[in-house]
Design a protein around this motif. Structure first.
Motif, PDB file in Angstrom:
ATOM      1  N   ASN A  75       1.016  -1.122   0.051  1.00 19.33           N
ATOM      2  CA  ASN A  75      -0.042  -0.023   0.040  1.00 19.33           C
ATOM      3  C   ASN A  75       0.787   1.352  -0.196  1.00 19.33           C
ATOM      4  O   ASN A  75       0.882   2.091   1.101  1.00 19.33           O
ATOM      5  CB  ASN A  75      -0.896  -0.055   1.279  1.00 19.33           C
ATOM      6  N   LEU A  76       1.851   1.525  -1.239  1.00 19.57           N
ATOM      7  CA  LEU A  76       2.472   2.668  -1.333  1.00 19.57           C
ATOM      8  C   LEU A  76       1.651   3.877  -1.848  1.00 19.57           C
ATOM      9  O   LEU A  76       0.628   3.559  -2.603  1.00 19.57           O
ATOM     10  CB  LEU A  76       3.722   2.271  -2.286  1.00 19.57           C
ATOM     11  N   ILE A  77       2.005   4.931  -1.240  1.00 15.90           N
ATOM     12  CA  ILE A  77       1.448   6.231  -1.965  1.00 15.90           C
ATOM     13  C   ILE A  77       2.453   7.179  -2.614  1.00 15.90           C
ATOM     14  O   ILE A  77       3.636   7.127  -1.978  1.00 15.90           O
ATOM     15  CB  ILE A  77       0.733   6.987  -0.994  1.00 15.90           C
ATOM     16  N   LYS A  78       2.280   7.784  -3.521  1.00 15.26           N
ATOM     17  CA  LYS A  78       3.148   8.992  -4.010  1.00 15.26           C
ATOM     18  C   LYS A  78       2.708  10.375  -3.278  1.00 15.26           C
ATOM     19  O   LYS A  78       1.596  10.568  -3.211  1.00 15.26           O
ATOM     20  CB  LYS A  78       2.908   9.157  -5.446  1.00 15.26           C
ATOM     21  N   VAL A  79       3.776  10.906  -2.734  1.00 10.21           N
ATOM     22  CA  VAL A  79       3.660  12.076  -2.146  1.00 10.21           C
ATOM     23  C   VAL A  79       4.393  13.209  -2.858  1.00 10.21           C
ATOM     24  O   VAL A  79       5.780  13.247  -3.270  1.00 10.21           O
ATOM     25  CB  VAL A  79       4.232  12.124  -0.588  1.00 10.21           C
ATOM     26  N   PRO A  80       3.803  14.380  -3.125  1.00  9.18           N
ATOM     27  CA  PRO A  80       4.453  15.568  -3.834  1.00  9.18           C
ATOM     28  C   PRO A  80       5.500  16.140  -2.598  1.00  9.18           C
ATOM     29  O   PRO A  80       5.198  16.669  -1.826  1.00  9.18           O
ATOM     30  CB  PRO A  80       3.485  16.574  -3.880  1.00  9.18           C
ATOM     31  N   VAL A  81       6.817  16.285  -2.909  1.00  9.45           N
ATOM     32  CA  VAL A  81       7.939  16.787  -2.298  1.00  9.45           C
ATOM     33  C   VAL A  81       8.356  17.973  -2.883  1.00  9.45           C
ATOM     34  O   VAL A  81       9.028  17.651  -4.115  1.00  9.45           O
ATOM     35  CB  VAL A  81       8.957  15.786  -1.697  1.00  9.45           C
ATOM     36  N   HIS A  82       8.467  19.075  -2.468  1.00  5.43           N
ATOM     37  CA  HIS A  82       8.638  20.225  -3.114  1.00  5.43           C
ATOM     38  C   HIS A  82       9.905  20.898  -2.512  1.00  5.43           C
ATOM     39  O   HIS A  82       9.658  21.442  -1.279  1.00  5.43           O
ATOM     40  CB  HIS A  82       7.541  21.254  -3.075  1.00  5.43           C
ATOM     41  N   LYS A  83      11.332  20.927  -3.016  1.00  2.00           N
ATOM     42  CA  LYS A  83      12.451  21.605  -2.300  1.00  2.00           C
ATOM     43  C   LYS A  83      12.578  21.110  -1.014  1.00  2.00           C
ATOM     44  O   LYS A  83      12.855  21.631  -0.154  1.00  2.00           O
ATOM     45  CB  LYS A  83      12.377  22.993  -2.318  1.00  2.00           C
TER      46      LYS A  83
END
Length: 172
Positions: A75-83
């Motif tokens: 159950n992996l999710i993608k997370v937006p990481v910004h700088k």
């Protein structure tokens, strides 16, 4: 509240690192004496925006951890990481645990407690302020933190939703 996260299909090219959050020893009293089992909650991530958690239960600690890792990979999710930080402030709740994640400037570090820290470091966030309120149960804290990260929107998604460019999102 059924939210839709950016699910990631498990592929072998992801190099996932696992972190043990908590181990719980459970005792069952039977006619023949006490039986001990172990429950392990594990967080896996590639430190580049992918994270997942899993719970493993077994008669031995190592087997429980291995089962937790396998469950986390499912159950992996993608997370937006910004700088190195999160794009915006986000709050979430699971059970009695409430978490608040706040973006931080570069060099701040991960200001978070044990269970939340494991999730945030696994996803690859290097600068964030995090606060937990309510229950400090590691199971619920991990689930609330993953829920908060799953609700994050990238600057590109915000720009598309508003019908403007990414530069206009940051410059007003």
């Amino acid at each position: 509240m059924a939210t839709k996260y950016n699910k990631v299909k498990t592929t072998n090219d992801l190099e996932l690192k696992d972190r043990l959050v908590a181990i719980n020893r459970v005792t069952k009293v039977t006619k023949g004496g006490r039986t001990f089992t172990f429950a392990a909650i594990v967080v896996v991530g590639d430190e580049h925006g992918v994270v997942g958690w899993g719970l493993g239960k077994a008669n031995e600690v190592q087997a429980a951890i291995a089962k937790g890792i396998e469950a986390a990979k499912k159950n992996l999710i993608k997370v937006p990481v910004h700088k190195g930080t999160i794009p915006h402030e986000q709050a979430a709740k699971f059970g009695g645990s409430r978490v608040v994640l706040i973006p931080a400037s570069e060099g701040t570090g991960v200001k978070a407690g044990g269970a939340m820290r494991a999730v945030l470091e696994s996803v690859g966030i290097t600068d964030v302020l995090a606060k937990s309120k309510g229950s400090s149960n590691p199971h619920n804290l991990v689930k609330a933190t993953i829920a908060a990260l799953g609700e994050m929107r990238s600057p590109a998604q915000v720009a598309q939703h508003r019908g403007i460019t990414v530069d206009q999102v940051f410059n007003g």
